[in-house]
Motif scaffolding. Structure first.
Motif, PDB file in Angstrom:
ATOM      1  N   LEU A 198       0.816  -1.392   0.046  1.00  0.00           N
ATOM      2  CA  LEU A 198       0.009  -0.045  -0.125  1.00  0.00           C
ATOM      3  C   LEU A 198       0.836   1.388   0.062  1.00  0.00           C
ATOM      4  CD1 LEU A 198      -2.743  -1.152   2.543  1.00  0.00           C
ATOM      5  CD2 LEU A 198      -3.023  -0.716  -0.015  1.00  0.00           C
ATOM      6  N   ARG A 199       1.823   1.086   0.723  1.00  0.00           N
ATOM      7  CA  ARG A 199       2.831   2.439   0.615  1.00  0.00           C
ATOM      8  C   ARG A 199       3.560   2.430  -0.767  1.00  0.00           C
ATOM      9  NH1 ARG A 199       4.186   0.453   5.991  1.00  0.00           N
ATOM     10  NH2 ARG A 199       6.009  -0.805   5.389  1.00  0.00           N
ATOM     11  N   ASP A 200       3.769   1.311  -1.239  1.00  0.00           N
ATOM     12  CA  ASP A 200       4.483   1.583  -2.600  1.00  0.00           C
ATOM     13  C   ASP A 200       3.363   1.991  -3.510  1.00  0.00           C
ATOM     14  OD1 ASP A 200       6.879   0.337  -1.854  1.00  0.00           O
ATOM     15  OD2 ASP A 200       6.588  -1.506  -2.617  1.00  0.00           O
ATOM     16  N   LEU A 201       2.030   1.634  -3.475  1.00  0.00           N
ATOM     17  CA  LEU A 201       1.168   2.100  -4.632  1.00  0.00           C
ATOM     18  C   LEU A 201       0.946   3.771  -4.260  1.00  0.00           C
ATOM     19  CD1 LEU A 201      -1.579  -0.707  -4.314  1.00  0.00           C
ATOM     20  CD2 LEU A 201      -0.183   0.185  -6.263  1.00  0.00           C
ATOM     21  N   ALA A 202       0.992   4.151  -2.775  1.00  0.00           N
ATOM     22  CA  ALA A 202       0.832   5.632  -2.705  1.00  0.00           C
ATOM     23  C   ALA A 202       2.052   6.427  -3.300  1.00  0.00           C
ATOM     24  CB  ALA A 202       0.778   5.872  -1.267  1.00  0.00           C
ATOM     25  N   LEU A 203       3.254   5.672  -3.445  1.00  0.00           N
ATOM     26  CA  LEU A 203       4.367   6.397  -4.011  1.00  0.00           C
ATOM     27  C   LEU A 203       4.376   6.206  -5.284  1.00  0.00           C
ATOM     28  CD1 LEU A 203       7.289   4.920  -1.528  1.00  0.00           C
ATOM     29  CD2 LEU A 203       6.480   7.141  -1.684  1.00  0.00           C
ATOM     30  N   GLY A 231      15.128   0.174 -10.511  1.00  0.00           N
ATOM     31  CA  GLY A 231      14.401  -1.100 -11.040  1.00  0.00           C
ATOM     32  C   GLY A 231      13.302  -1.307 -10.244  1.00  0.00           C
ATOM     33  N   HIS A 232      13.065  -1.074  -8.935  1.00  0.00           N
ATOM     34  CA  HIS A 232      12.034  -1.315  -8.014  1.00  0.00           C
ATOM     35  C   HIS A 232      10.725  -0.652  -8.505  1.00  0.00           C
ATOM     36  CE1 HIS A 232       9.479  -2.730  -4.961  1.00  0.00           C
ATOM     37  NE2 HIS A 232       9.492  -1.572  -4.220  1.00  0.00           N
ATOM     38  N   LEU A 233      11.113   0.768  -8.736  1.00  0.00           N
ATOM     39  CA  LEU A 233      10.138   1.614  -9.438  1.00  0.00           C
ATOM     40  C   LEU A 233       9.694   1.097 -10.891  1.00  0.00           C
ATOM     41  CD1 LEU A 233       8.283   4.326  -9.525  1.00  0.00           C
ATOM     42  CD2 LEU A 233      10.537   5.457 -10.502  1.00  0.00           C
ATOM     43  N   SER A 234      10.434   0.692 -11.477  1.00  0.00           N
ATOM     44  CA  SER A 234       9.945   0.314 -12.960  1.00  0.00           C
ATOM     45  C   SER A 234       9.531  -0.954 -12.603  1.00  0.00           C
ATOM     46  CB  SER A 234      11.319  -0.033 -13.769  1.00  0.00           C
ATOM     47  OG  SER A 234      11.829   1.238 -14.183  1.00  0.00           O
ATOM     48  N   LEU A 239      12.684  14.216 -17.454  1.00  0.00           N
ATOM     49  CA  LEU A 239      12.576  13.413 -16.329  1.00  0.00           C
ATOM     50  C   LEU A 239      12.974  11.963 -16.650  1.00  0.00           C
ATOM     51  CD1 LEU A 239       8.702  14.067 -15.578  1.00  0.00           C
ATOM     52  CD2 LEU A 239      10.549  14.849 -14.278  1.00  0.00           C
ATOM     53  N   ASP A 240      13.645  11.444 -15.858  1.00  0.00           N
ATOM     54  CA  ASP A 240      13.942   9.861 -16.050  1.00  0.00           C
ATOM     55  C   ASP A 240      13.615   8.931 -15.037  1.00  0.00           C
ATOM     56  OD1 ASP A 240      16.316   9.923 -14.257  1.00  0.00           O
ATOM     57  OD2 ASP A 240      17.438  11.231 -15.700  1.00  0.00           O
ATOM     58  N   VAL A 241      13.741   7.819 -15.288  1.00  0.00           N
ATOM     59  CA  VAL A 241      13.413   6.687 -14.228  1.00  0.00           C
ATOM     60  C   VAL A 241      14.140   7.122 -12.772  1.00  0.00           C
ATOM     61  CG1 VAL A 241      13.043   4.383 -13.369  1.00  0.00           C
ATOM     62  CG2 VAL A 241      12.533   5.113 -15.752  1.00  0.00           C
ATOM     63  N   GLU A 242      15.619   7.174 -13.102  1.00  0.00           N
ATOM     64  CA  GLU A 242      16.450   7.407 -11.712  1.00  0.00           C
ATOM     65  C   GLU A 242      16.034   8.462 -10.891  1.00  0.00           C
ATOM     66  OE1 GLU A 242      17.650   6.980 -14.964  1.00  0.00           O
ATOM     67  OE2 GLU A 242      18.418   4.814 -14.789  1.00  0.00           O
ATOM     68  N   SER A 243      15.656   9.662 -11.632  1.00  0.00           N
ATOM     69  CA  SER A 243      15.264  10.908 -10.668  1.00  0.00           C
ATOM     70  C   SER A 243      14.075  10.860 -10.250  1.00  0.00           C
ATOM     71  CB  SER A 243      15.415  12.142 -11.626  1.00  0.00           C
ATOM     72  OG  SER A 243      14.292  12.108 -12.667  1.00  0.00           O
ATOM     73  N   LEU A 244      12.911   9.913 -10.944  1.00  0.00           N
ATOM     74  CA  LEU A 244      11.549   9.830 -10.541  1.00  0.00           C
ATOM     75  C   LEU A 244      11.796   8.718  -9.242  1.00  0.00           C
ATOM     76  CD1 LEU A 244       9.772   9.355 -13.605  1.00  0.00           C
ATOM     77  CD2 LEU A 244       9.351  11.171 -12.219  1.00  0.00           C
ATOM     78  N   ALA A 245      12.773   7.867  -9.335  1.00  0.00           N
ATOM     79  CA  ALA A 245      12.973   6.876  -8.206  1.00  0.00           C
ATOM     80  C   ALA A 245      13.560   7.528  -7.075  1.00  0.00           C
ATOM     81  CB  ALA A 245      13.798   5.575  -8.607  1.00  0.00           C
ATOM     82  N   ARG A 246      14.322   8.531  -7.126  1.00  0.00           N
ATOM     83  CA  ARG A 246      14.953   9.191  -6.072  1.00  0.00           C
ATOM     84  C   ARG A 246      14.011  10.058  -5.450  1.00  0.00           C
ATOM     85  NH1 ARG A 246      19.338   9.965  -9.441  1.00  0.00           N
ATOM     86  NH2 ARG A 246      18.472  12.034 -10.233  1.00  0.00           N
TER      87      ARG A 246
END
Length: 153
Positions: A10-15, A45-48, A31-38
């Motif tokens: 649930l926390r991950d879904l909110a993020l 990888g987890h974000l993707s 925007l790139d995945v690394e900055s979005l994840a940070r």
């Protein structure tokens, strides 16, 4: 009763929702995945993986779809060139923009602009917005651009 794994999910879904909202708001920014994840304290990888699991497409694909939707609106206005629209929506490469636009819309941006401007006078705005949305199909994932274009129907 919820366990720790459910609470983390649930926390991950909110993020992930925050990431998606940021892409919706800042689509024109670099925007790139690394900055979005940070921004949400996740690894790229987890974000993707989690984003794809939650929304059915990668963060990059989602962002490009938002950019193409906005590009379609700008091209319908008819006052900007394709190159200007490309950079206005945050794309850095005209070639990548044109390729992705063609995959999602079914025609190159220059053709779309020409057709949209020609049809704009006879199509109510509320209908134009619905009919001219980018459509993602499974054939696009396989490299085929076989999306029927509602403007030509």
């Amino acid at each position: 009763m919820r366990g720790p794994a459910d609470e983390q999910h649930l926390r991950d879904l909110a993020l992930l929702r925050r990431v998606r909202d940021r892409m919706d708001r800042e689509y024109a920014e670099p925007l790139d995945v690394e900055s979005l994840a940070r921004g949400v304290n996740m690894s790229a990888g987890h974000l993707s993986r989690e984003f794809k699991r939650a929304y059915g497409e990668s963060p990059y694909s989602y962002l490009m779809t938002r950019r193409i939707e906005r590009a379609m609106a700008l091209l319908r206005r008819g006052d900007l060139s394709v190159t200007e629209v490309c950079f206005e929506v945050g794309c850095q490469s005209l070639g990548t923009f044109s390729t992705r636009f063609t995959q999602l819309v079914g025609m190159p941006p220059s053709t779309y602009r020409r057709e949209a401007v020609a049809h704009a006078s006879g199509l109510p705005q509320c209908v134009a917005k619905q009919v001219t949305r980018p459509i993602r199909s499974t054939s696009i994932r396989n490299g085929e651009a076989s999306v029927p274009n509602p403007l030509l129907a």
